[in-house]
Design a protein around this motif. Sequence first.
Motif, short mmCIF file in Angstrom:
data_model
loop_
_atom_site.label_atom_id
_atom_site.label_comp_id
_atom_site.label_asym_id
_atom_site.label_seq_id
_atom_site.Cartn_x
_atom_site.Cartn_y
_atom_site.Cartn_z
N LYS A 112 -3.76 3.14 3.37
CA LYS A 112 -4.90 2.41 2.91
C LYS A 112 -6.18 3.16 2.61
N ILE A 113 -6.39 4.30 3.35
CA ILE A 113 -7.74 4.90 3.16
C ILE A 113 -7.59 6.00 1.70
N ALA A 114 -6.28 6.32 1.38
CA ALA A 114 -6.12 6.90 0.33
C ALA A 114 -6.55 5.94 -1.16
N LYS A 134 0.82 -1.21 0.01
CA LYS A 134 -0.08 -0.19 0.05
C LYS A 134 0.99 1.15 0.14
N ALA A 135 1.84 1.17 0.44
CA ALA A 135 2.93 2.36 0.62
C ALA A 135 3.33 2.74 -0.66
N ALA A 136 3.61 1.72 -1.53
CA ALA A 136 4.06 2.36 -3.12
C ALA A 136 3.03 2.58 -3.77
N ILE A 137 1.68 1.81 -3.74
CA ILE A 137 0.52 2.14 -4.37
C ILE A 137 -0.08 3.63 -4.00
N VAL A 147 -5.12 -3.50 1.21
CA VAL A 147 -5.84 -3.07 2.15
C VAL A 147 -6.71 -4.13 2.94
N GLY A 148 -6.94 -4.14 4.29
CA GLY A 148 -7.77 -5.13 5.01
C GLY A 148 -7.08 -6.27 4.76
N GLY A 149 -5.88 -6.64 4.89
CA GLY A 149 -5.26 -7.85 4.58
C GLY A 149 -6.17 -8.97 4.09
N GLY A 150 -6.70 -9.87 4.73
CA GLY A 150 -7.39 -10.80 3.88
C GLY A 150 -8.92 -10.66 3.62
N ILE A 151 -9.23 -9.36 3.91
CA ILE A 151 -10.72 -9.14 3.60
C ILE A 151 -10.89 -8.69 2.09
N PRO A 152 -11.78 -9.20 1.57
CA PRO A 152 -11.91 -8.65 0.15
C PRO A 152 -12.67 -7.27 0.13
N VAL A 153 -11.99 -6.26 -0.21
CA VAL A 153 -12.54 -4.87 -0.16
C VAL A 153 -12.25 -4.22 -1.41
N ILE A 154 -11.11 -4.46 -2.13
CA ILE A 154 -10.53 -3.63 -3.32
C ILE A 154 -11.61 -4.14 -4.28
N GLN A 155 -11.61 -5.32 -4.53
CA GLN A 155 -12.42 -5.96 -5.71
C GLN A 155 -13.91 -5.67 -5.61
#
Length: 428
Positions: free
Chosen positions: A202-204, A102-105, A129-137
Motif C-alpha cells: 500500500k505504501i508503494a 494492492k498485491a497485484a498493483i 489502499v485504506g479500504g473505504g477511505i478516499p485516498v487514491i483519487q
Amino acid sequence: MGVKLGILGLGTVGTGTVQLLQDVVGRNLLLQSVEIYRVGVRSLAKIRDVELPADVLTTDLESIVNDPAVDIVVELIGGLEPARSLILQALNNGKHVVTANKAAIARFGAEIFTTANEAGVYVMLEAAVGGGIPVIQPLKQSLSVNRIHTITGIVNGTTNYILTRMQTEGSNFSDVLADAQRLGYAEADPTADVDGLDAADKIAILASLGFDGRINLEDVYCEGIRQVSKTDITYAEKLGFVIKLLAIAKQYSPSSPLSVRVHPTLVPKAHPLASINGVYNAILVEGEPIGQVMFFGPGAGAGATASAVTSDILNLVAVLKTSTTNPNPLLTCGHQDYCQIAPITELVTRFYARFLTKDQPGVIGKLGTCFGNYGVSLESVVQTGFQGGLAEIVVVTHDVREGDFRQALAEIQNLEAIDSIPSLLRVL
Ligand SMILES: NC(=O)C1=CN([C@@H]2O[C@H](COP(=O)(O)OP(=O)(O)OC[C@H]3O[C@@H](n4cnc5c(N)ncnc54)[C@H](OP(=O)(O)O)[C@@H]3O)[C@@H](O)[C@H]2O)C=CC1
Ligand SMILES: N[C@@H](CC=O)C(=O)O
Ligand code: NA
C-alpha cells in the motif's frame, strides 16, 4: 444504455459490492444504470449472502473478461495469479478495470498501467489502499498540485486491530488475529498482514502517486508486528507512546532519494495517528503549500471496501456515458521512471531498545559509552524491572542515523554484561 459489470470474486468485498449495487435507492443516480451481468467464483456450491440469478454466476473467469458485452471488469479475487492475467486480458479486450488488489498493483503496476494506457482504458484502485477511505483519487486529483514530502499511514486494518486489542485488553496475538479473520479484515493468507507485506504494497502505491514515479517493491523496507510484545506495549505506554504499524514515504529534501518503509513504531500519544484504533486506518499527507491533511476511516471490511469499489465503478460509468477519445489524465497512471529509494541504514530516526543485562554495577555506563562511540545520544534510560534474574533496561535515543545505531548495537551485543536485546523499535 446500461453498463454491464463482470465481477470476479464474491468473497468479503465482492459480496459487499453486490449488496451495495442491489440497493441503490438514495445513492448516486448513475448507479441505477449499472447491471451485475456476470460474477466469477471458484465454487458454485458455496452458499452466498446475496441472491443472484443462476446464470450470472460462473467459475469460468476468462469467459467474463473475454465477453464483448462486459464494459467494466471488477477484480475482487485477490492474489497474484490468475488476477494479473485476468486484469491484463480485460484491458487488452478494451475493458475498464476496477481492482482492490494492492498485491497485484504493487508488483505488476508498471505492466498493468502500460497495458491500460495503450488500450485507452482505465484501472481504478481506490479500494486497494485504506479500504473505504478516499485516498487514491485525492492523491491523483485534489492534492496533486502540492509538493508532497511525507506520507505517513496506518494502512493495515488487521494489524491495527491486533495492536489495539493487545494494548487495551492485554489480549493474546493469535486470538485477536482469529477475530480479524472472522470479521473479514485479514488477507486470505494473513501473514501478508502480520509481516507488514500488505502495508508495504500500500505504501508503494501511495508513494508512487505522491512522488510521481514507479516504486520497486523490493526497495521498500518492511518489518511486521510479530516481535511486538506485551512488555514493549507496556513500556511504550509508560514512556508516553503507543505502538502502531506505520507505513512511511518521505523525501527529506527535493533532490534526495525517498525513504519508503513499514515497521512497528512508537508514536507519541499526542500525535494524530496515535488515536487511530481498531480496524480504522489513517493517512497523514504533508506537502506544500497545503500543510497537513489526514484521511481517516474504516480500512477493511465488506461495506467500507465496497464503498471504494463502487465509487470507482461510478467514475467509470461517468466516463462511459461521456466518452471522448482523449483519456482523462487525472484518472490514468502514466509514470514511466522509478523513484530512487534510500537504504534503511541512511534513515535518521529515534530508536527504542530494550536490553536484558546481568545485574552488575556500571552496565548503564557501558551502554552509554558504546552509544557515545557512534554518536548516538540518549533521550532517556529506564531500568524498571527484572526478568528471570536479568535486569531490564529501556533506552530511547535522540535522532540518529540507523547505520550508526546498528554499529553501536553490534558493539553492545558483545559486552559481557549483555544477555540479549529482545526489542528494537523506531520512534516517530
Ligand atoms: N477484505 C477486506 O477488507 C479488503 C480486501 N481487499 C482486497 O480485495 C480483494 C478481495 O478480498 P476478499 O473479498 O477479502 O477476499 P475473499 O477471500 O473473501 O474472496 C475472494 C473471492 O474470489 C474468489 N476467487 C479467488 N480465487 C479464485 C479463482 N482462482 N477463481 C475463481 N474465483 C476465485 C473466491 O471464490 P469462492 O467464493 O468460490 O471461494 C471468493 O469469492 C483482495 O485483493 C484483497 O486484498 C482490499 C481492501 C479490504
Ligand atoms: N487485509 C487488509 C484488508 C484491506 O486492505 C487489512 O487488514 O487492511
Ligand atoms: Na481507499
